[in-house]
Design an enzyme around this catalytic site. Structure first.
Site, PDB file in Angstrom:
ATOM      1  N   GLN A  81       0.822  -1.208   0.000  1.00 12.82           N
ATOM      2  CA  GLN A  81       0.000   0.000   0.000  1.00 12.82           C
ATOM      3  C   GLN A  81       0.856   1.259   0.000  1.00 12.82           C
ATOM      4  O   GLN A  81       1.872   1.315   0.683  1.00 12.82           O
ATOM      5  CB  GLN A  81      -0.906   0.001   1.232  1.00 12.82           C
ATOM      6  CG  GLN A  81      -2.360  -0.173   0.855  1.00 12.82           C
ATOM      7  CD  GLN A  81      -3.233  -0.411   2.054  1.00 12.82           C
ATOM      8  OE1 GLN A  81      -3.256  -1.512   2.576  1.00 12.82           O
ATOM      9  NE2 GLN A  81      -3.959   0.583   2.485  1.00 12.82           N
ATOM     10  N   SER A  87       4.338  -6.319   2.918  1.00 16.71           N
ATOM     11  CA  SER A  87       2.991  -6.340   3.500  1.00 16.71           C
ATOM     12  C   SER A  87       1.992  -6.957   2.519  1.00 16.71           C
ATOM     13  O   SER A  87       2.087  -8.146   2.208  1.00 16.71           O
ATOM     14  CB  SER A  87       2.584  -4.927   3.933  1.00 16.71           C
ATOM     15  OG  SER A  87       1.381  -4.949   4.650  1.00 16.71           O
ATOM     16  N   LEU A  88       1.065  -6.163   2.008  1.00 22.20           N
ATOM     17  CA  LEU A  88       0.114  -6.651   0.998  1.00 22.20           C
ATOM     18  C   LEU A  88       0.846  -7.366  -0.140  1.00 22.20           C
ATOM     19  O   LEU A  88       0.366  -8.370  -0.687  1.00 22.20           O
ATOM     20  CB  LEU A  88      -0.675  -5.456   0.440  1.00 22.20           C
ATOM     21  CG  LEU A  88      -1.213  -5.619  -0.978  1.00 22.20           C
ATOM     22  CD1 LEU A  88      -2.439  -6.483  -0.972  1.00 22.20           C
ATOM     23  CD2 LEU A  88      -1.503  -4.289  -1.605  1.00 22.20           C
ATOM     24  N   ARG A 103      -9.099  -8.976   3.436  1.00 21.09           N
ATOM     25  CA  ARG A 103      -8.071  -8.476   4.351  1.00 21.09           C
ATOM     26  C   ARG A 103      -8.219  -6.963   4.528  1.00 21.09           C
ATOM     27  O   ARG A 103      -8.184  -6.439   5.648  1.00 21.09           O
ATOM     28  CB  ARG A 103      -6.685  -8.817   3.793  1.00 21.09           C
ATOM     29  CG  ARG A 103      -5.482  -8.314   4.610  1.00 21.09           C
ATOM     30  CD  ARG A 103      -4.199  -8.738   3.893  1.00 21.09           C
ATOM     31  NE  ARG A 103      -2.980  -8.442   4.632  1.00 21.09           N
ATOM     32  CZ  ARG A 103      -2.221  -7.372   4.442  1.00 21.09           C
ATOM     33  NH1 ARG A 103      -2.565  -6.467   3.544  1.00 21.09           N
ATOM     34  NH2 ARG A 103      -1.107  -7.203   5.134  1.00 21.09           N
ATOM     35  N   HIS A 151      -0.138  -3.608  11.129  1.00 21.05           N
ATOM     36  CA  HIS A 151       1.015  -4.326  11.685  1.00 21.05           C
ATOM     37  C   HIS A 151       1.265  -3.971  13.153  1.00 21.05           C
ATOM     38  O   HIS A 151       2.399  -3.873  13.598  1.00 21.05           O
ATOM     39  CB  HIS A 151       2.271  -4.103  10.826  1.00 21.05           C
ATOM     40  CG  HIS A 151       2.079  -4.541   9.412  1.00 21.05           C
ATOM     41  ND1 HIS A 151       1.945  -5.865   9.064  1.00 21.05           N
ATOM     42  CD2 HIS A 151       1.950  -3.835   8.270  1.00 21.05           C
ATOM     43  CE1 HIS A 151       1.747  -5.941   7.761  1.00 21.05           C
ATOM     44  NE2 HIS A 151       1.735  -4.728   7.261  1.00 21.05           N
ATOM     45  N   GLN A 161       1.283 -11.878  10.104  1.00 20.73           N
ATOM     46  CA  GLN A 161       1.755 -10.654   9.437  1.00 20.73           C
ATOM     47  C   GLN A 161       0.878  -9.447   9.747  1.00 20.73           C
ATOM     48  O   GLN A 161       1.370  -8.326   9.839  1.00 20.73           O
ATOM     49  CB  GLN A 161       1.799 -10.925   7.924  1.00 20.73           C
ATOM     50  CG  GLN A 161       2.504  -9.857   7.115  1.00 20.73           C
ATOM     51  CD  GLN A 161       1.702  -9.505   5.874  1.00 20.73           C
ATOM     52  OE1 GLN A 161       0.520  -9.163   5.954  1.00 20.73           O
ATOM     53  NE2 GLN A 161       2.340  -9.566   4.734  1.00 20.73           N
TER      54      GLN A 161
END
Length: 315
Positions: free
Chosen positions: A11, A91-92, A116, A201, A250
């Site tokens: 992102q 991440s993503l 998500r 996170h 995660q």
């Protein structure tokens, strides 16, 4: 020639119009955008190509939009015959890496990240959580700061360990503000508040993790065709059950990006190809190790340039 890693952005890399020119010229690229629309029963492709930016930036839209665009660009790029030895994503981007490595189908990936995004947006009421980038303070000192603040009753933790001197913290609004002040007292050069819709996170994402487990339990993941270096441990893994656990962890654990890049270099990677919009990861990788080669592939021109450079290296 050393090993190659495909890396995928998270992102923040999204932009209105990403992938559009490529999709208009290549029917098989456009096919991915159409598949995403069908899977989500929405007009995601129209949002990606035309905006508005405010809507594209919503977590629930950004996540499937970035995965779709990155995989569409990857498909175009892979037709040149260039293969990776490892994959990783920020991440993503880890979901994109898993699609690229065959652990998830494209449709499963798009569906999983839409859910998500939804769970992440709903986990913490708007305005109650935040994130900030801390520049110029090492991780041990910053970890001590976040522990001290959290122990006082306002949660905050390390969220993204991006590269030396650039760490993102995440948690309650009060916790992030207090940690920012203390980080400056401890020697941080700057603390920059990030425009995000939630404390990603951080431990505040645990409710979203429980919901995500249900979604991932409904997906039959496969072992990966190449190892994926995962955010939570910065270790390469290939087995489907491990991926599932790591994706859930995660959500509320730090993204160990710097460690992941270092690990891939240790394993022989000397060429990183960032697939998707923007050049964020290439910039971070260069700050981690100036000696490695990086290529950013976001359209036909950059793909062609990377392909030619890589083929030349092989000669």
């Amino acid at each position: 020639m050393g090993k190659i890693a495909f890396v995928f952005p998270g992102q923040g890399s999204q932009a209105v119009g990403m992938g559009k020119a490529l999709a208009e010229k290549h029917a098989d690229v456009m096919e991915y955008f159409m598949k995403a629309d069908k899977t989500l029963n929405s007009q995601l492709s129209k949002l990606i190509f035309e905006g508005p930016k405010e809507e594209l930036t919503l977590t629930i839209n950004t996540q499937p939009a970035l995965l779709t665009t990155s995989i569409a660009i990857l498909d175009f790029f892979k037709k040149s015959g260039i293969k990776a030895d490892f994959a990783a994503g920020h991440s993503l981007g880890e979901y994109t890496a898993l699609v690229a490595a065959g652990a998830l189908t494209f449709e499963e990936g798009v569906y999983a990240v839409r859910k998500r995004g939804e769970f992440m947006e709903n986990a913490v009421p708007n305005g109650e959580g935040s994130m900030a980038a801390v520049l110029g303070l090492d991780r041990d000192k910053l970890a001590a700061v976040t522990k001290e603040v959290s122990d006082s009753g306002v949660p905050v933790s390390l969220a993204n360990l991006n590269c030396p001197g650039q760490i993102v913290i995440s948690g309650s609004k009060q916790g992030v503000e207090l940690a920012g002040v203390k980080a400056k007292d401890a020697g941080a050069k700057r603390v920059l508040a990030l425009e995000v819709s939630g404390p990603f996170h951080s431990t505040l994402m645990k409710p979203a993790a429980d919901q995500l487990r249900e979604v991932l339990d409904g997906i039959e993941m496969k072992d990966a065709s190449i190892p994926v270096v995962v955010n939570v441990t910065a270790e390469p893994i290939s087995s489907a059950p491990e991926f599932k656990d790591k994706l859930i962890e995660q959500l509320y654990s730090p993204v160990l990006w710097e460690d992941s890049v270092v690990k891939m270099i240790e394993l022989g990677v000397d060429t990183f190809i960032e697939i998707g919009p923007g050049k964020v990861l290439s910039g971070l990788i260069k700050k981690i190790d100036k000696t490695v080669k990086t290529y950013s592939v976001s359209d036909a021109e950059s793909a062609q340039a990377a392909i030619e450079a890589l083929k030349e290296e092989k000669l």
